[in-house]
Design an enzyme around this catalytic site. Structure first.
Site, short mmCIF file in Angstrom:
data_model
loop_
_atom_site.label_atom_id
_atom_site.label_comp_id
_atom_site.label_asym_id
_atom_site.label_seq_id
_atom_site.Cartn_x
_atom_site.Cartn_y
_atom_site.Cartn_z
N SER A 7 0.84 -1.20 0.00
CA SER A 7 0.00 0.00 0.00
C SER A 7 0.87 1.24 0.00
O SER A 7 1.63 1.49 0.94
CB SER A 7 -0.90 0.02 1.24
OG SER A 7 -1.40 1.33 1.42
N HIS A 32 -1.32 -1.68 -4.09
CA HIS A 32 -2.56 -1.27 -3.43
C HIS A 32 -2.61 0.26 -3.39
O HIS A 32 -1.75 0.89 -2.79
CB HIS A 32 -2.59 -1.87 -2.03
CG HIS A 32 -3.89 -1.69 -1.31
ND1 HIS A 32 -4.98 -2.52 -1.47
CD2 HIS A 32 -4.27 -0.76 -0.40
CE1 HIS A 32 -5.96 -2.12 -0.70
NE2 HIS A 32 -5.57 -1.04 -0.04
N ASP A 34 -4.84 3.44 -2.29
CA ASP A 34 -5.96 3.85 -1.44
C ASP A 34 -6.48 5.21 -1.86
O ASP A 34 -5.76 6.20 -1.81
CB ASP A 34 -5.49 3.95 0.02
CG ASP A 34 -5.22 2.58 0.63
OD1 ASP A 34 -6.15 1.76 0.66
OD2 ASP A 34 -4.08 2.34 1.07
N HIS A 65 -8.31 0.59 -3.96
CA HIS A 65 -9.24 0.51 -2.83
C HIS A 65 -9.94 1.86 -2.69
O HIS A 65 -9.35 2.83 -2.22
CB HIS A 65 -8.41 0.16 -1.57
CG HIS A 65 -9.21 0.08 -0.31
ND1 HIS A 65 -8.62 0.00 0.94
CD2 HIS A 65 -10.55 0.06 -0.09
CE1 HIS A 65 -9.55 -0.07 1.86
NE2 HIS A 65 -10.74 -0.03 1.27
N MET A 67 -12.24 4.29 -0.95
CA MET A 67 -12.94 4.64 0.29
C MET A 67 -13.68 5.94 0.01
O MET A 67 -13.29 7.03 0.44
CB MET A 67 -11.92 4.78 1.43
CG MET A 67 -11.40 3.43 1.91
SD MET A 67 -9.86 3.57 2.82
CE MET A 67 -8.71 3.49 1.48
N GLY A 141 -9.00 4.63 6.69
CA GLY A 141 -8.72 6.06 6.74
C GLY A 141 -7.26 6.43 6.94
O GLY A 141 -6.83 7.48 6.48
N PHE A 142 -6.51 5.58 7.61
CA PHE A 142 -5.12 5.94 7.92
C PHE A 142 -4.22 4.71 7.84
O PHE A 142 -4.64 3.61 8.19
CB PHE A 142 -5.02 6.53 9.34
CG PHE A 142 -5.94 7.69 9.56
CD1 PHE A 142 -5.56 8.97 9.18
CD2 PHE A 142 -7.19 7.49 10.13
CE1 PHE A 142 -6.43 10.04 9.36
CE2 PHE A 142 -8.07 8.55 10.32
CZ PHE A 142 -7.69 9.83 9.93
N GLY A 143 -2.97 4.94 7.45
CA GLY A 143 -1.98 3.88 7.51
C GLY A 143 -1.40 3.81 8.92
O GLY A 143 -1.65 4.69 9.76
N GLY A 144 -0.66 2.77 9.19
CA GLY A 144 0.09 2.67 10.45
C GLY A 144 -0.75 2.39 11.69
O GLY A 144 -0.28 2.60 12.81
N GLY A 175 -4.61 -3.63 6.69
CA GLY A 175 -4.50 -2.83 7.92
C GLY A 175 -3.68 -3.53 8.98
O GLY A 175 -4.02 -4.62 9.43
N GLY A 176 -2.56 -2.90 9.32
CA GLY A 176 -1.76 -3.39 10.45
C GLY A 176 -1.05 -4.72 10.21
O GLY A 176 -0.68 -5.40 11.16
N GLY A 196 1.35 -1.60 4.28
CA GLY A 196 1.83 -0.25 3.96
C GLY A 196 3.04 0.12 4.80
O GLY A 196 4.19 0.03 4.35
N SER A 197 2.78 0.49 6.05
CA SER A 197 3.88 0.97 6.90
C SER A 197 4.96 -0.09 7.12
O SER A 197 6.15 0.24 7.19
CB SER A 197 3.34 1.49 8.23
OG SER A 197 2.45 0.57 8.79
C1 DX5 Z 1 -6.26 2.13 5.50
C2 DX5 Z 1 -5.82 1.68 4.13
C3 DX5 Z 1 -4.69 0.73 4.14
C4 DX5 Z 1 -3.40 1.25 4.75
C5 DX5 Z 1 -2.61 0.07 5.23
O1 DX5 Z 1 -7.49 2.77 5.38
O2 DX5 Z 1 -6.88 1.06 3.46
O3 DX5 Z 1 -4.45 0.22 2.83
O4 DX5 Z 1 -2.61 1.98 3.86
O5 DX5 Z 1 -1.50 0.55 5.87
P1 DX5 Z 1 -0.83 -0.25 7.08
O6 DX5 Z 1 -0.31 -1.53 6.50
O7 DX5 Z 1 0.25 0.67 7.54
O8 DX5 Z 1 -1.89 -0.49 8.11
ZN ZN Z 2 -6.46 -0.06 1.60
#
Ligand code: DX5
Ligand code: ZN
Length: 228
Positions: A7, A32, A34, A65, A67, A141-144, A175-176, A196-197
């Site tokens: 991501s 991926h 977002d 993806h 959102m 909504g957010f990474g990490g 996610g995570g 992602g992170s």
């Molecule tokens: C969150 C996103 C994810 C996010 C994943 O809303 O849909 O794709 O970037 O990031 P990590 O792996 O850091 O949770």
């Molecule tokens: Zn995503």
């Protein structure tokens, strides 16, 4: 087949092309992307022009993806920009079936995503129109963010539903996800892994390879089980 989908939400936007190539060289097959609208989720990310530009930079499979509220409005635009698979949130669609049909009609694969609070069996009426189920492991909504523990059970539920249907539907988890929990989500039934992170923070090549190694090991395990 097990697939890693990095991501780019946690990537360095000024060096996107370069960072994506590192994940590709280390074995990732999907990317991926977002897309956030500031309405379905609180944050904003990037839009169509980023997808368009990245399309010229890589042949990776674009796992987009959305959102976004009422995503049917954008289906045609994302097809033109170069998306290969478009995932929409069940909670965001006015008409889920029509949205999935529109994605197929525009030559893309369909993904149907669920927030952590939405019951897995809400997917059931749409399985014959769905190529991939996306089980969110954090609130979108957010990474990490931290992986929500009951997601593992939800993946198992989704896998059972897919097996019962007899349809070749992929299960993606988002996610995570990191080197510590990736094995357990795959054992529960996920085969498309978003991260992602855990990929973009630090050494991208090494992080991708670490996750790829687990995906490959699990693939071998599964094929041995199937032979039995
Ligand atoms: C969150 C996103 C994810 C996010 C994943 O809303 O849909 O794709 O970037 O990031 P990590 O792996 O850091 O949770
Ligand atoms: Zn995503």
């Amino acid at each position: 087949m097990n697939i890693l989908s990095p991501s780019i939400l946690s990537a360095d936007c000024a060096r996107l092309g370069e960072q994506i190539h590192l994940t590709e060289e280390a074995g990732a097959k999907y990317l991926h992307i977002d897309i956030m609208d500031g309405a379905f989720v609180p944050s904003l990310s990037y839009g169509l022009c980023v997808v368009e530009s990245l399309r010229k930079a890589t042949n990776l499979f674009f796992d987009v993806h959305l959102m976004v509220v009422n995503p049917i409005r954008y289906v045609e635009h994302f097809a033109e920009a170069g998306a290969d698979l478009l995932t929409v949130h069940l909670e965001a669609c006015e008409d889920v079936a029509a949205t999935l049909d529109a994605i197929h009609a525009n030559g893309m694969k369909t993904g149907l995503a669920l927030k952590p609070q939405t019951a897995i069996n809400e997917l059931e009426p749409y399985l014959d129109k769905t190529d991939m189920i996306l089980v969110m492991a954090v609130n979108p909504g957010f990474g990490g963010q931290k992986y929500i523990e009951n997601t593992t059970e939800r993946i198992r539920e989704a896998r059972l539903l897919v097996e019962k249907s007899g349809l070749p539907i992929d299960i993606e988890v988002d996610g995570g996800i990191n080197g510590k929990n990736v094995r357990s989500v795959m054992e529960a039934g996920a085969n498309v892994i978003v991260s992602g992170s855990a990929i973009f923070n630090g050494d991208i090549t090494e992080n991708t390879r670490t996750l790829m190694k687990v995906l490959e090991e699990e693939e071998i395990l599964l094929s041995k089980q199937e032979k039995k």
